[in-house]
Motif scaffolding. Structure first.
Motif, PDB file in Angstrom:
ATOM      1  N   ALA A  26       0.803  -1.226   0.000  1.00  0.00           N
ATOM      2  CA  ALA A  26       0.000   0.000   0.000  1.00  0.00           C
ATOM      3  C   ALA A  26       0.842   1.286   0.000  1.00  0.00           C
ATOM      4  O   ALA A  26       0.471   2.249  -0.670  1.00  0.00           O
ATOM      5  CB  ALA A  26      -0.964  -0.013   1.187  1.00  0.00           C
ATOM      6  N   PRO A  27       1.989   1.350   0.711  1.00  0.00           N
ATOM      7  CA  PRO A  27       2.754   2.603   0.697  1.00  0.00           C
ATOM      8  C   PRO A  27       3.208   3.014  -0.709  1.00  0.00           C
ATOM      9  O   PRO A  27       3.265   4.204  -1.023  1.00  0.00           O
ATOM     10  CB  PRO A  27       3.967   2.298   1.594  1.00  0.00           C
ATOM     11  N   VAL A  28       3.524   2.038  -1.550  1.00  0.00           N
ATOM     12  CA  VAL A  28       3.946   2.361  -2.922  1.00  0.00           C
ATOM     13  C   VAL A  28       2.764   2.900  -3.725  1.00  0.00           C
ATOM     14  O   VAL A  28       2.896   3.861  -4.482  1.00  0.00           O
ATOM     15  CB  VAL A  28       4.571   1.124  -3.622  1.00  0.00           C
ATOM     16  N   ILE A  29       1.587   2.286  -3.531  1.00  0.00           N
ATOM     17  CA  ILE A  29       0.375   2.767  -4.208  1.00  0.00           C
ATOM     18  C   ILE A  29       0.084   4.205  -3.779  1.00  0.00           C
ATOM     19  O   ILE A  29      -0.213   5.077  -4.594  1.00  0.00           O
ATOM     20  CB  ILE A  29      -0.840   1.864  -3.880  1.00  0.00           C
ATOM     21  N   TYR A  39      -5.935   5.032 -13.509  1.00  0.00           N
ATOM     22  CA  TYR A  39      -6.603   3.882 -12.892  1.00  0.00           C
ATOM     23  C   TYR A  39      -5.519   2.916 -12.425  1.00  0.00           C
ATOM     24  O   TYR A  39      -4.737   2.403 -13.235  1.00  0.00           O
ATOM     25  CB  TYR A  39      -7.512   3.207 -13.930  1.00  0.00           C
ATOM     26  N   LEU A  40      -5.434   2.691 -11.123  1.00  0.00           N
ATOM     27  CA  LEU A  40      -4.432   1.773 -10.565  1.00  0.00           C
ATOM     28  C   LEU A  40      -5.104   0.422 -10.319  1.00  0.00           C
ATOM     29  O   LEU A  40      -5.893   0.253  -9.388  1.00  0.00           O
ATOM     30  CB  LEU A  40      -3.836   2.348  -9.272  1.00  0.00           C
ATOM     31  N   ASP A  41      -4.791  -0.500 -11.201  1.00  0.00           N
ATOM     32  CA  ASP A  41      -5.415  -1.823 -11.259  1.00  0.00           C
ATOM     33  C   ASP A  41      -4.581  -2.777 -10.399  1.00  0.00           C
ATOM     34  O   ASP A  41      -3.549  -3.269 -10.843  1.00  0.00           O
ATOM     35  CB  ASP A  41      -5.416  -2.245 -12.746  1.00  0.00           C
ATOM     36  N   ALA A  59      -4.929   4.075   0.325  1.00  0.00           N
ATOM     37  CA  ALA A  59      -3.765   4.441  -0.499  1.00  0.00           C
ATOM     38  C   ALA A  59      -4.161   4.992  -1.858  1.00  0.00           C
ATOM     39  O   ALA A  59      -3.354   5.628  -2.532  1.00  0.00           O
ATOM     40  CB  ALA A  59      -2.864   3.222  -0.674  1.00  0.00           C
ATOM     41  N   GLY A  60      -5.417   4.711  -2.285  1.00  0.00           N
ATOM     42  CA  GLY A  60      -5.859   5.257  -3.563  1.00  0.00           C
ATOM     43  C   GLY A  60      -5.923   4.263  -4.703  1.00  0.00           C
ATOM     44  O   GLY A  60      -5.950   4.651  -5.876  1.00  0.00           O
ATOM     45  N   ALA A  61      -5.976   2.965  -4.371  1.00  0.00           N
ATOM     46  CA  ALA A  61      -6.127   1.950  -5.424  1.00  0.00           C
ATOM     47  C   ALA A  61      -7.479   2.136  -6.113  1.00  0.00           C
ATOM     48  O   ALA A  61      -8.461   2.503  -5.476  1.00  0.00           O
ATOM     49  CB  ALA A  61      -6.035   0.548  -4.824  1.00  0.00           C
ATOM     50  N   SER A  62      -7.526   1.882  -7.425  1.00  0.00           N
ATOM     51  CA  SER A  62      -8.784   2.026  -8.173  1.00  0.00           C
ATOM     52  C   SER A  62      -9.522   0.696  -8.261  1.00  0.00           C
ATOM     53  O   SER A  62     -10.730   0.621  -8.063  1.00  0.00           O
ATOM     54  CB  SER A  62      -8.498   2.526  -9.594  1.00  0.00           C
ATOM     55  N   GLY A  63      -8.784  -0.350  -8.586  1.00  0.00           N
ATOM     56  CA  GLY A  63      -9.366  -1.689  -8.681  1.00  0.00           C
ATOM     57  C   GLY A  63      -8.663  -2.616  -7.711  1.00  0.00           C
ATOM     58  O   GLY A  63      -7.464  -2.457  -7.444  1.00  0.00           O
ATOM     59  N   PHE A  64      -9.408  -3.576  -7.158  1.00  0.00           N
ATOM     60  CA  PHE A  64      -8.853  -4.528  -6.185  1.00  0.00           C
ATOM     61  C   PHE A  64      -9.261  -5.920  -6.652  1.00  0.00           C
ATOM     62  O   PHE A  64     -10.418  -6.306  -6.523  1.00  0.00           O
ATOM     63  CB  PHE A  64      -9.415  -4.218  -4.797  1.00  0.00           C
ATOM     64  N   THR A  65      -8.315  -6.648  -7.238  1.00  0.00           N
ATOM     65  CA  THR A  65      -8.600  -7.991  -7.751  1.00  0.00           C
ATOM     66  C   THR A  65      -7.956  -9.026  -6.834  1.00  0.00           C
ATOM     67  O   THR A  65      -6.739  -9.020  -6.639  1.00  0.00           O
ATOM     68  CB  THR A  65      -8.069  -8.146  -9.196  1.00  0.00           C
ATOM     69  N   PHE A  66      -8.793  -9.896  -6.266  1.00  0.00           N
ATOM     70  CA  PHE A  66      -8.319 -10.938  -5.351  1.00  0.00           C
ATOM     71  C   PHE A  66      -8.416 -12.299  -6.045  1.00  0.00           C
ATOM     72  O   PHE A  66      -9.058 -12.429  -7.084  1.00  0.00           O
ATOM     73  CB  PHE A  66      -9.151 -10.927  -4.065  1.00  0.00           C
TER      74      PHE A  66
END
Length: 201
Positions: A26-29, A39-41, A59-66
């Motif tokens: 997360a810190p890098v994001i 868009y941060l995928d 952190a500002g992620a746009s998409g979260f793929t698990f």
């Protein structure tokens, strides 16, 4: 990459457990978000994705793929939490996982909005594309005509037509773009193949 024509920036997050590699968190994001509205995928190759929802949302992620392999017990809660943090939920599956395992997540009342089909074993870049994974893409596209279907692994000018004609519309390319003398040419080639295939669907 954005200046070269990329739509999204794809971030591979690995926890050293689900896959042997350990990568960005997360810190890098958060640092990256300060410099771009892109868009941060984020593709989380992690054993406990729930632990990452809050930090990545913040952190500002746009998409979260698990990954479906680690979320069979709690995917409903996971999808709900991802959406509540303002992120777009997606589900990924490894090459050995049957495509049927993601159907309930796409058909749910609170569905994922993208399926990521891994075309290599997750964890390491530069692997060879597995064309047999295109059967999964074709099955998804036939069943869900408007779904975002992402493919990741070994994508480049020599493999893009297979992926695009199978129905993939979100293309992740690492080595083929970053290793190219002219990344913009590669991105343009990938986009053209997808656009032409979509017109034929």
């Amino acid at each position: 990459m954005l200046n070269c024509g990329a739509d999204w920036l794809h971030m591979d997050i690995m926890d050293g457990h689900f896959v042997p590699n350990l990568t960005i968190g997360a810190p890098v994001i958060e640092s990256l978000r300060k410099h771009t509205k892109a868009y941060l995928d984020c593709h989380l190759m992690v054993t406990n994705p729930l632990d990452y929802v809050d930090p990545f949302g913040k952190a500002g992620a746009s998409g979260f793929t698990f990954h479906v392999e680690v979320s069979k017990e709690n995917w409903q809660e996971l999808v709900q939490r991802i959406k509540s943090k303002g992120m777009r939920p997606g589900v990924a599956l490894k090459p050995g996982t049957p495509i049927e395992e993601v159907y309930p997540l796409v058909e749910s009342e609170n569905p994922v909005e993208m399926v990521l089909v891994m075309t290599v074993e997750p964890g390491f870049g530069g692997q060879k594309f597995m064309p047999e994974m295109m059967d999964k893409v074709r099955a998804l596209r036939k069943k869900y005509p408007s779904l975002d279907i992402e493919v990741d692994g070994g994508l480049g000018p020599s493999t893009i037509d297979m992926a695009a004609s199978a129905g993939a519309n979100c293309i992740v390319a690492g080595s083929s773009v970053f290793g190219a003398p002219k990344p913009a040419h590669v991105i343009s080639h990938l986009r053209k193949s997808v656009e032409e295939s979509q017109q034929n669907i």
